[in-house]
Design an enzyme around this catalytic site. Structure first.
Site, PDB file in Angstrom:
ATOM      1  N   ALA A  45     -51.129 -86.476 -15.630  1.00  0.00           N
ATOM      2  CA  ALA A  45     -49.646 -86.075 -15.095  1.00  0.00           C
ATOM      3  C   ALA A  45     -48.757 -87.202 -15.756  1.00  0.00           C
ATOM      4  O   ALA A  45     -47.490 -86.464 -16.112  1.00  0.00           O
ATOM      5  CB  ALA A  45     -49.771 -86.264 -13.394  1.00  0.00           C
ATOM      6  N   GLU A  46     -48.964 -88.357 -15.766  1.00  0.00           N
ATOM      7  CA  GLU A  46     -47.708 -89.168 -16.237  1.00  0.00           C
ATOM      8  C   GLU A  46     -48.341 -89.957 -17.358  1.00  0.00           C
ATOM      9  O   GLU A  46     -49.779 -90.649 -17.286  1.00  0.00           O
ATOM     10  CB  GLU A  46     -47.131 -89.945 -15.259  1.00  0.00           C
ATOM     11  CG  GLU A  46     -46.581 -89.201 -14.299  1.00  0.00           C
ATOM     12  CD  GLU A  46     -44.978 -88.835 -14.562  1.00  0.00           C
ATOM     13  OE1 GLU A  46     -44.720 -89.107 -15.800  1.00  0.00           O
ATOM     14  OE2 GLU A  46     -44.644 -87.820 -13.821  1.00  0.00           O
ATOM     15  N   THR A  47     -47.667 -90.623 -18.569  1.00  0.00           N
ATOM     16  CA  THR A  47     -47.936 -91.614 -19.266  1.00  0.00           C
ATOM     17  C   THR A  47     -46.954 -92.610 -19.257  1.00  0.00           C
ATOM     18  O   THR A  47     -45.665 -92.167 -19.276  1.00  0.00           O
ATOM     19  CB  THR A  47     -48.364 -91.239 -20.814  1.00  0.00           C
ATOM     20  OG1 THR A  47     -49.572 -90.203 -20.726  1.00  0.00           O
ATOM     21  CG2 THR A  47     -48.662 -92.227 -21.481  1.00  0.00           C
TER      22      THR A  47
END
Length: 261
Positions: A45-47
């Protein structure tokens, strides 16, 4: 170029639960296009990307599609990475971000994030969102995200999204959070992002910038325990303050590695 990468499950005490985020330390910023390609390759979902110089830690967050203005679980993952793997000794971490400084206090393996408060205000429900839902909410509010209030925790569990309709919505960079009072917690929620490779976010810290002040006012209490009812699930320990919210949770490292670009 060789870079380090850490994958961390946030808002949980167990791997395979909570919300996975990748964390990539940098010495200098790479082009935004490259950061986005790395996030896309990571397929979570996020880096989070950060640069630590002196006492300043610059932090940015990318989904596989866009740069986000705020992300809770990837901030928690970055704090965990610093403390658990990069020998960060201070009990308070201050991140410089596009929404201003974000403070994280670390106590006994719990990360307390000091985030902006975003009280949602009543609004009308767009027809396209209503048509994408199998259950109509009893109240509709909005800040960055649409906040849809339901009668019960069971309603939240039973929510289904018609993605063929939902993906026509453009809420960049926001989403739709559905919420209700909890049976084993103060409140529960789920979070959906249109036009995203990951429709349902497992645990959404930034959405609690709105959920905390809303439920604190509704329940007349400032300390709250929240559950996000995704398949992976997540636990959030929350506190409402005049203009800020405290969002706390634990984290577990899933993997540590290197990659080359």
């Amino acid at each position: 170029m060789e870079l380090e990468i850490y994958q961390v499950d946030s808002f949980t005490e167990q791997v395979f639960h909570g919300n996975p985020a990748c964390v990539v330390p940098l010495k200098n910023w790479l082009p935004d296009e490259t950061l986005l390609k790395i996030a896309r390759e990571n397929a979570v979902a996020e880096t989070a990307f950060f640069i630590h110089k002196g006492d300043i830690i610059h932090l940015r967050w990318f989904t596989p599609e866009i740069e986000m203005d705020l992300c809770g679980h990837a901030t928690l993952a970055t704090a965990h990475c610093l403390v658990a793997h990069l020998s960060y000794q201070k009990k308070r971490i201050i991140f410089e971000t596009q929404v201003g400084p974000l403070k994280v206090n670390v106590e006994d393996g719990v990360y307390y994030m000091d985030f902006p408060s975003r009280m949602p205000e009543p609004t009308a429900l767009p027809d396209i969102i209503e048509r994408s839902l199998n259950i109509k909410p009893k109240e509709v509010l909005k800040s960055r995200d649409y906040v849809l209030l339901y009668e019960s925790e069971q309603d939240i569990k039973n929510i289904r999204i018609d993605r063929s309709i939902f993906d026509l919505i453009n809420l960049d960079p926001g989403g739709v959070v559905v919420t209700a009072a909890g049976t084993e917690s103060d409140f529960v929620s789920r979070f959906f992002t249109p036009q995203s490779s990951i429709l349902e976010d497992p645990v959404t810290g930034s959405a609690h910038c709105s959920l905390i002040p809303f439920w604190a006012k509704r329940l007349t209490k400032d300390k709250l325990f929240a559950l996000q009812l995704s398949e992976r699930g997540g636990k959030l320990y929350c506190e409402n303050k005049p203009d800020r919210v405290i969002i706390a949770g634990k984290a577990r490292t899933y993997s540590v590695g290197r990659f080359w670009i």
